[in-house]
Design a protein around this motif. Sequence first.
Motif, mmCIF file in Angstrom:
data_model
loop_
_atom_site.group_PDB
_atom_site.id
_atom_site.type_symbol
_atom_site.label_atom_id
_atom_site.label_comp_id
_atom_site.label_asym_id
_atom_site.label_seq_id
_atom_site.Cartn_x
_atom_site.Cartn_y
_atom_site.Cartn_z
ATOM 1 N N VAL A 90 -4.068 8.425 -3.325
ATOM 2 C CA VAL A 90 -4.149 7.921 -1.960
ATOM 3 C C VAL A 90 -2.733 7.731 -1.446
ATOM 4 C CG1 VAL A 90 -5.080 6.129 -0.452
ATOM 5 C CG2 VAL A 90 -6.223 6.630 -2.624
ATOM 6 N N TYR A 91 -2.472 8.235 -0.247
ATOM 7 C CA TYR A 91 -1.151 8.069 0.362
ATOM 8 C C TYR A 91 -1.327 7.497 1.750
ATOM 9 C CZ TYR A 91 0.032 10.722 -3.662
ATOM 10 O OH TYR A 91 0.150 11.102 -4.969
ATOM 11 N N ILE A 92 -0.697 6.357 1.976
ATOM 12 C CA ILE A 92 -0.817 5.681 3.268
ATOM 13 C C ILE A 92 0.588 5.491 3.839
ATOM 14 C CG2 ILE A 92 -1.659 3.611 4.451
ATOM 15 C CD1 ILE A 92 -3.655 3.256 2.141
ATOM 16 N N PHE A 93 0.716 5.731 5.125
ATOM 17 C CA PHE A 93 2.020 5.644 5.777
ATOM 18 C C PHE A 93 1.924 4.734 6.995
ATOM 19 C CE2 PHE A 93 1.385 9.754 3.791
ATOM 20 C CZ PHE A 93 2.495 9.857 2.965
ATOM 21 N N THR A 94 2.987 4.015 7.275
ATOM 22 C CA THR A 94 3.062 3.227 8.506
ATOM 23 C C THR A 94 4.486 3.285 9.034
ATOM 24 O OG1 THR A 94 2.746 1.062 9.539
ATOM 25 C CG2 THR A 94 3.515 1.054 7.275
ATOM 26 N N ASP A 95 4.595 3.130 10.342
ATOM 27 C CA ASP A 95 5.937 3.059 10.911
ATOM 28 C C ASP A 95 6.386 1.613 11.075
ATOM 29 O OD1 ASP A 95 4.238 2.391 12.967
ATOM 30 O OD2 ASP A 95 4.778 4.074 14.260
ATOM 31 N N ALA A 96 5.618 0.677 10.515
ATOM 32 C CA ALA A 96 6.066 -0.714 10.497
ATOM 33 C C ALA A 96 7.291 -0.832 9.597
ATOM 34 C CB ALA A 96 4.965 -1.629 9.976
ATOM 35 N N ALA A 97 8.095 -1.847 9.860
ATOM 36 C CA ALA A 97 9.225 -2.156 8.978
ATOM 37 C C ALA A 97 8.769 -3.268 8.044
ATOM 38 C CB ALA A 97 10.431 -2.598 9.797
ATOM 39 N N MET A 98 8.767 -2.990 6.740
ATOM 40 C CA MET A 98 8.245 -3.997 5.799
ATOM 41 C C MET A 98 9.141 -4.065 4.575
ATOM 42 S SD MET A 98 4.186 -3.015 6.034
ATOM 43 C CE MET A 98 3.605 -4.489 5.175
ATOM 44 N N GLU A 99 9.463 -5.279 4.174
ATOM 45 C CA GLU A 99 10.190 -5.424 2.915
ATOM 46 C C GLU A 99 9.293 -4.958 1.781
ATOM 47 O OE1 GLU A 99 11.675 -9.368 2.490
ATOM 48 O OE2 GLU A 99 12.696 -9.299 4.435
ATOM 49 N N GLN A 100 9.904 -4.354 0.743
ATOM 50 C CA GLN A 100 9.113 -3.770 -0.329
ATOM 51 C C GLN A 100 8.196 -4.791 -1.005
ATOM 52 O OE1 GLN A 100 8.898 -3.760 -3.863
ATOM 53 N NE2 GLN A 100 7.550 -1.969 -3.886
ATOM 54 N N PRO A 101 8.672 -6.003 -1.333
ATOM 55 C CA PRO A 101 7.758 -6.949 -2.013
ATOM 56 C C PRO A 101 6.564 -7.339 -1.132
ATOM 57 C CG PRO A 101 10.046 -7.621 -2.287
ATOM 58 C CD PRO A 101 10.054 -6.530 -1.264
ATOM 59 N N VAL A 102 6.775 -7.419 0.181
ATOM 60 C CA VAL A 102 5.668 -7.728 1.099
ATOM 61 C C VAL A 102 4.660 -6.586 1.071
ATOM 62 C CG1 VAL A 102 5.029 -8.043 3.521
ATOM 63 C CG2 VAL A 102 7.096 -9.158 2.605
ATOM 64 N N LEU A 103 5.171 -5.346 1.194
ATOM 65 C CA LEU A 103 4.308 -4.171 1.182
ATOM 66 C C LEU A 103 3.527 -4.105 -0.134
ATOM 67 C CD1 LEU A 103 3.554 -1.574 2.711
ATOM 68 C CD2 LEU A 103 5.476 -0.438 1.568
ATOM 69 N N GLN A 104 4.243 -4.374 -1.229
ATOM 70 C CA GLN A 104 3.603 -4.310 -2.555
ATOM 71 C C GLN A 104 2.492 -5.351 -2.681
ATOM 72 O OE1 GLN A 104 4.323 -2.060 -5.277
ATOM 73 N NE2 GLN A 104 2.321 -2.881 -5.742
ATOM 74 N N ASP A 105 2.775 -6.580 -2.309
ATOM 75 C CA ASP A 105 1.769 -7.645 -2.452
ATOM 76 C C ASP A 105 0.549 -7.376 -1.577
ATOM 77 O OD1 ASP A 105 3.432 -8.844 -4.216
ATOM 78 O OD2 ASP A 105 4.034 -10.494 -2.908
ATOM 79 N N MET A 106 0.823 -6.916 -0.341
ATOM 80 C CA MET A 106 -0.273 -6.652 0.585
ATOM 81 C C MET A 106 -1.175 -5.536 0.032
ATOM 82 S SD MET A 106 0.173 -6.062 4.681
ATOM 83 C CE MET A 106 1.052 -7.553 5.115
ATOM 84 N N LEU A 107 -0.539 -4.477 -0.480
ATOM 85 C CA LEU A 107 -1.287 -3.341 -1.027
ATOM 86 C C LEU A 107 -2.110 -3.773 -2.249
ATOM 87 C CD1 LEU A 107 -1.380 -0.271 -0.333
ATOM 88 C CD2 LEU A 107 0.243 0.083 -2.193
ATOM 89 N N SER A 108 -1.492 -4.562 -3.113
ATOM 90 C CA SER A 108 -2.182 -5.003 -4.338
ATOM 91 C C SER A 108 -3.383 -5.880 -4.007
ATOM 92 C CB SER A 108 -1.211 -5.768 -5.248
ATOM 93 O OG SER A 108 -0.159 -4.918 -5.669
#
Lengths: 409, 409
Positions: free
Chosen positions: B202-220
């Motif tokens: 699965v590959y998901i893309f966004t043009d939002a600006a997100m810090e990596q730990p935020v993106l990681q936690d949200m995805l998890s």
Amino acid sequence: MGKSLPVSPLAPDSFPDLPEIGGLRIATAEAGVRYAGRADVMLAHLAPGTTVAGVFTRSATRSAAVLDCQAKIGGATGEGAAILVNSGNANAFTGRRGADAVAAVSKTTADRLGIPAERVFTASTGVIGEPLPHDRITACLDDLAARLTPGGLADAARAIMTTDTFPKGATETVTIDGQHVRIAGIAKGSGMIAPDMATMLVYIFTDAAMEQPVLQDMLSVLNRSTFNCISVDSDTSTSDTLLMAATGTSGIRVTETNVGFMEALRRVMLDLAHQVVRDGEGATKFVEISVTGAASDAEARVHAKSIANSPLVKTAIAGEDPNWGRVVMAVGKSGARADRDRLSIWFGDLEVAREGQVSPDHDENKAATYMTNEEIVIHVDLGLGGGTARVWTCDLTHGYIDINADYRS
Amino acid sequence: MGKSLPVSPLAPDSFPDLPEIGGLRIATAEAGVRYAGRADVMLAHLAPGTTVAGVFTRSATRSAAVLDCQAKIGGATGEGAAILVNSGNANAFTGRRGADAVAAVSKTTADRLGIPAERVFTASTGVIGEPLPHDRITACLDDLAARLTPGGLADAARAIMTTDTFPKGATETVTIDGQHVRIAGIAKGSGMIAPDMATMLVYIFTDAAMEQPVLQDMLSVLNRSTFNCISVDSDTSTSDTLLMAATGTSGIRVTETNVGFMEALRRVMLDLAHQVVRDGEGATKFVEISVTGAASDAEARVHAKSIANSPLVKTAIAGEDPNWGRVVMAVGKSGARADRDRLSIWFGDLEVAREGQVSPDHDENKAATYMTNEEIVIHVDLGLGGGTARVWTCDLTHGYIDINADYRS
């Protein structure tokens, strides 16, 4: 049900000659619980002094009969005992009515045989969730009690069948102090087979004299490497029951130190367990999964069961495809420890993978030819420790879908 | 493979219009890894500053690409990143050669795009255990790099298909501070689906600006109630990979407090997860299992998965048989707490069982009619506590056997 299924291609050539067991008398009848034109009830009467041990499903939704049997195991042996089994209806998930039905058939059986209701062990197998028409069974009991006979195990093996395509029996004779001690057992089962503590319906009888705790421990230990090591479809029944009765009529006392008896009993149990797999719904291949080199025996068993229960492994075997990659997948998902780069796999004597990659000796044509056999052995070595396990299963075929997409209709 | 399968009857009417995501450019090519006459490689280039998060299979026999991705997640974002995916060969269980292949394609990709190899995330999907012909992929990279284009997600969704019968995409737009933030994702998967930590590709893309730990936690967190709640066949892949990239080109900063974005992302993930189930091998029914009243959410999930993975439940659904007894069986075997006499079951709005026995309202004909629907909801209430779970699965049909008894041949 109702339509009859073709006999499994993996069935034994014939039903074995089961000996009479002193102290055991059996009768069967056509109660019409669900099936027409065939026996669907068996009654076994056991002589005073008979000890009875049992192992049962660990399902949280166990049937009323299982709960009742569990409560009765270990009771006083002075007045004899009885086993009453019907096929066609499992009397499972039938609420208060289910428990009442067990009480009713137990009481009627006890009255007819002159034994306490606490010594009547019942079992029901078939459709779940429909009330058991227990009046049809109690109506037969006069007749059953009148026709009890020392032979009859073969008829009993047929009376307890549901989707089984052949009756299952096994026997051994052990010589102790120059005298014969006999063991004979019958089983039914072909779907919803992934025993957790015991499995399906299995009844084993011996004329050895055994104290109940000895009989219980022996049965529990041997169950671990026999019935608990088979799986047809990873689904665990609500009704799994394994009962063993020792009548003592041979006069030979057997204790836990009698290795010869234990070995013979294990052979009977393994034979019956293998017959259940050979009658697996839709089965065309009998498959042994052997795991070595695991971190422990318990982890070896987790790997072996994960392989045995994987739909992708089972469909590959059905397709005669030596798809060892799916074996790797099943090891990987099992949750037990594995090191991808120490894993080796054999199909029969053919090494297909060594230390995490395709074996240098791998020959796809030879492996494909091996897969055409009716009996397949898959051996996985984890290269981690000394843990081993062996389990038995069958392939997953169109026949399984045929049988289960319209079992009730 | 090679023969093409009919499109799943559960497929969506059409592939959605996926927007361009700023900072993302894609190209696909026919590398001929295994399939002929179709694209089998996708390359995605991500602009400098893009953060990447990932969730992966927990299989103990994970593929080389998964191990490589896990090591690379969370690296420096200054120079951009790339995702390279091939179908046809999973490069799993290929030993040292597998890791070498990942290193080779990562390095060539990095060289062509002028980014560090540590920012190249690869994945391979297809047959397990055969060496990846990685030269065929590296040979395409000049061409892929030259043809990168802002559109192309739809082509990418097709390039990563294996036994999939339709490409899978989903999108949402969120308005934050009056500006649009876009989310678009693609997925592949139809068999070996029982994600443990992540699933499939699965590959998901966004043009939002997100810090990596935020993106990681949200995805998890969101993965727990989406991809981790589906199962086609209870078999867990060695290659499951879910990657999400946030390019930041919208200029809108998203943090964990942005509930609107999280909800939108969850809808995209759930949509893709459901599409994977709808493309389940041989599927003819889309099934939701809803469990309430369990002792805890974790136990509710154990029950729900046990029902969703039961071959007997899945074949009953295929046969349009309202066989609630098999649901009871699956609850009983799950290992989580259950009280037989508090259990209630609904098929859609129809109560079929109440407090451990057949419901007084049960109407077999109505229930049978309900089962003819293409979408089935099975609701089980344990009557024990407040634990709930929802999982999604499909039925088990002859189509599954057809596809898997000869996948490789």
